[in-house]
Design a protein around this motif. Sequence first.
Motif, PDB file in Angstrom:
ATOM      1  N   GLU A  36       0.819  -1.218   0.000  1.00 44.76           N
ATOM      2  CA  GLU A  36       0.000   0.000   0.000  1.00 44.76           C
ATOM      3  C   GLU A  36       0.852   1.268   0.000  1.00 44.76           C
ATOM      4  OE1 GLU A  36      -3.584   0.267   1.951  1.00 44.76           O
ATOM      5  OE2 GLU A  36      -4.213  -1.620   1.050  1.00 44.76           O
ATOM      6  N   ILE A 171      -4.245 -10.736  -1.263  1.00 45.92           N
ATOM      7  CA  ILE A 171      -4.951  -9.448  -1.132  1.00 45.92           C
ATOM      8  C   ILE A 171      -6.459  -9.702  -1.152  1.00 45.92           C
ATOM      9  CG2 ILE A 171      -5.422  -7.228  -2.275  1.00 45.92           C
ATOM     10  CD1 ILE A 171      -2.490  -7.501  -3.440  1.00 45.92           C
ATOM     11  N   GLU A 173     -10.571  -8.537  -0.987  1.00 48.81           N
ATOM     12  CA  GLU A 173     -11.490  -7.466  -1.378  1.00 48.81           C
ATOM     13  C   GLU A 173     -12.209  -6.940  -0.134  1.00 48.81           C
ATOM     14  OE1 GLU A 173     -12.813  -4.706  -2.934  1.00 48.81           O
ATOM     15  OE2 GLU A 173     -12.031  -5.929  -4.576  1.00 48.81           O
ATOM     16  N   ASN A 174     -12.358  -5.613  -0.032  1.00 47.64           N
ATOM     17  CA  ASN A 174     -13.102  -5.087   1.118  1.00 47.64           C
ATOM     18  C   ASN A 174     -14.374  -4.337   0.711  1.00 47.64           C
ATOM     19  OD1 ASN A 174     -11.861  -2.914   0.009  1.00 47.64           O
ATOM     20  ND2 ASN A 174     -10.945  -2.123   1.893  1.00 47.64           N
ATOM     21  N   ARG A 188      -9.806  -5.042  -5.693  1.00 50.19           N
ATOM     22  CA  ARG A 188      -8.660  -4.505  -4.951  1.00 50.19           C
ATOM     23  C   ARG A 188      -7.322  -5.038  -5.486  1.00 50.19           C
ATOM     24  NH1 ARG A 188      -6.026  -3.237  -0.188  1.00 50.19           N
ATOM     25  NH2 ARG A 188      -6.777  -1.200   0.455  1.00 50.19           N
ATOM     26  N   HIS A 189      -7.266  -6.332  -5.776  1.00 51.17           N
ATOM     27  CA  HIS A 189      -6.037  -6.947  -6.287  1.00 51.17           C
ATOM     28  C   HIS A 189      -5.629  -6.304  -7.615  1.00 51.17           C
ATOM     29  CE1 HIS A 189      -3.769  -9.890  -8.672  1.00 51.17           C
ATOM     30  NE2 HIS A 189      -3.244 -10.275  -7.501  1.00 51.17           N
ATOM     31  N   LEU A 192      -4.474  -2.626  -7.171  1.00 52.73           N
ATOM     32  CA  LEU A 192      -3.106  -2.504  -6.642  1.00 52.73           C
ATOM     33  C   LEU A 192      -2.077  -2.808  -7.733  1.00 52.73           C
ATOM     34  CD1 LEU A 192      -3.360  -3.994  -3.046  1.00 52.73           C
ATOM     35  CD2 LEU A 192      -2.455  -1.756  -3.639  1.00 52.73           C
ATOM     36  N   ARG A 210     -10.739   3.627  -8.134  1.00 51.44           N
ATOM     37  CA  ARG A 210     -11.100   2.616  -7.130  1.00 51.44           C
ATOM     38  C   ARG A 210     -10.658   3.068  -5.725  1.00 51.44           C
ATOM     39  NH1 ARG A 210     -12.061  -2.696  -4.623  1.00 51.44           N
ATOM     40  NH2 ARG A 210     -11.203  -2.128  -2.617  1.00 51.44           N
ATOM     41  N   PHE A 211      -9.386   3.512  -5.610  1.00 50.66           N
ATOM     42  CA  PHE A 211      -8.875   3.838  -4.275  1.00 50.66           C
ATOM     43  C   PHE A 211      -9.418   5.166  -3.739  1.00 50.66           C
ATOM     44  CE2 PHE A 211      -5.686   0.569  -5.314  1.00 50.66           C
ATOM     45  CZ  PHE A 211      -5.900  -0.241  -4.202  1.00 50.66           C
ATOM     46  N   GLU A 214     -12.685   4.121  -2.314  1.00 48.10           N
ATOM     47  CA  GLU A 214     -12.487   3.304  -1.098  1.00 48.10           C
ATOM     48  C   GLU A 214     -12.083   4.183   0.088  1.00 48.10           C
ATOM     49  OE1 GLU A 214      -9.121   0.388   0.597  1.00 48.10           O
ATOM     50  OE2 GLU A 214      -9.836  -0.193  -1.399  1.00 48.10           O
TER      51      GLU A 214
END
Length: 682
Positions: A36, A171, A173-174, A188-189, A192, A210-211, A214
């Motif tokens: 991260e 990794i 997913e949240n 998420r994977h 990143l 995406r981030f 999030e």
Amino acid sequence: MNPNLNQSVTAIKGIGEETAVTLAEMNIHSIHDLLENFPYRYEDYRLRDLADVKHEEKITVEGKVHSEPSLVYYGRKKSRLTVRMLVDRYLIQVTFFNQPYLKNKIAVNETITVTGKWDQHRQLITANEMQIGSSMKASNFEPVYTLRGNVTMKGMRKFIKLAFHQYGSLIEENLPDALLMKYKLLGRHDALRALHFPENEDDVKQARRRFVYEEFLSFQLKMQALRKFEREQSPGIKINYDLSRLKDFIDSLPFPLTNAQKRVVNEILSDMKSSYRMNRLLQGDVGSGKTVVAAVCLFAAVTSGYQGALMVPTEILAEQHAESLKGLLEPFSIQVELLTSSVKGKLRKEILRKLSEGEIDILIGTHALIQDEVSFKKLGFVITDEQHRFGVEQRRVLREKGENPDVLFMTATPIPRTLAITVFGEMDVSIIDEMPAGRKAIETYWAKQEMLERVLAFVEKELRKGHQAYVICPLIEESEKLDVQNAIEVHSMLSFHFQNRYKVGLMHGRLNSDEKDAVMKAFSANDVQVLVSTTVVEVGVNVPNATMMVIYDAERFGLSQLHQLRGRVGRGSDQSFCILLADPKTEVGKERMKIMTETNDGFVLSEKDLELRGPGDFFGKKQSGIPEFKVADMVHDYRALETARNDAAMLIASSTFWESPEYEALRRELESTGVLDGEKLD
């Protein structure tokens, strides 16, 4: 999070104890932290057509060497190597600084690839990288990370690549599928991977989307949960005010309420009637009529049998509020009293006795209100003015003087919507976005330093009409680093200029509060006609006779601060003026001056200020509450912020969020912040 991602970074090949210590200084302790550690920009090594490249853009080009390189030395170890190069149909010049050894490497007719800054006017690239032959880069789009100590860019890229190779499959997913599908977000994977190893700009763009979402969602879930639990755990009081008495009071006001004031009053009154404790922020530009709104709400509380309190940052402001509220409320037999540190002896004891016995309905004062000896009989409604100037602790103590009273925070700092949503996310926000009728807009002019004589003649013209003037300076005393006019120097210059005609006062942060009050009182009473001051004058003081504001070195202030200062004039019925003395060197500085002369709307200015300065500077560095986002930017991503806020509010209010397995990762994250235990966020 998968426990294996919590392992120390030393599990990665090539990271020994020494490197791990350096990484720890960068807050990278685990494999999760390493994955991260997002790049802050990318090097773009894609070959471009020069016709599409903007001036001063960084570019990579490939072409043939057209002339022998020429090397010139100037000064010790300083050199400039110049070579002409044919790129497609363009013959351009390439300059390398302090790399003399390249002279023997570059041969005519050889193909080379160079990267550097393009000067369109001179058809020249100032190169910082070169390689013989065509580009051999593994990727045309390379991430750039923040580095420290002995960790190199090559090393950081290698560590992250190894971490991804060994642990990427872990990794998790949240975000639930429903949200990923709704906004077409990368998992998420994949996000990143795209951030660390993008193939093109679109990869970065999708990963960033995406981030950003999030980060905003995660933060807004905390805010909305905090709001929900604060409401549930601290039931408020129902203030059942007397509507007919309240209408009579509103009808008696010297001016009719504007539509914005009516809307805001209704929002506050409905909070007062509910069984939840009010936690509302009232924003209103300088002179928009917040005091009248405060008076209406305090009146409503008193008709319901409760006491009210108004806490302000300075004594002079407390005195002005007390004077205006007494004038409005005392004809209705409402007892208003003032309590500051200047109120001493018998009078103080008498006020405290009356307060505890309920004979005083409304108490106005400074932080003297939160001292232990101050005890209310039945406090139901609390207002703090310019609330960002009080610490969280001071505001909490005042709130605890009653049984969960309703709390209203007021500010004249127009906070952009994006910042209000973020910093005050657990509050409801009301905005007075309309000025009372009959207010004359303050005429604002931008003048250069050499026009000072004309500016002073303009000031004198106003003084001859019996009006007063503020002159604002950025610093108190000369600093070698900053060539800034200081208040003391300007005071002596103006005292000489206006001698035997007008009295010039001086106010700055080094004076103690008694001295400041004495200066302000002299100015309020027109014993002083010109007040030279640093920015300590910006909060709330009301001198209707002041029609002139001159701000020295105006380019050193942000737009919001300039607007706050300008709002000290224009408080009476006479036309007022603000003159910005400034010689800005940057485009941003010039833009600021231009905007100030074009609009009097604090909210327009605050949004512009945010764009020009960024959120960290908006409240000043000391203000907590602005979260550090890794990827998201509150200014540029404000639409995503609003979306995330709405989503978070719906989720927190729904039973699905608290029960369904698909939200488990988000719930775990929320639990880790302590919000669910009733702990306050930083």
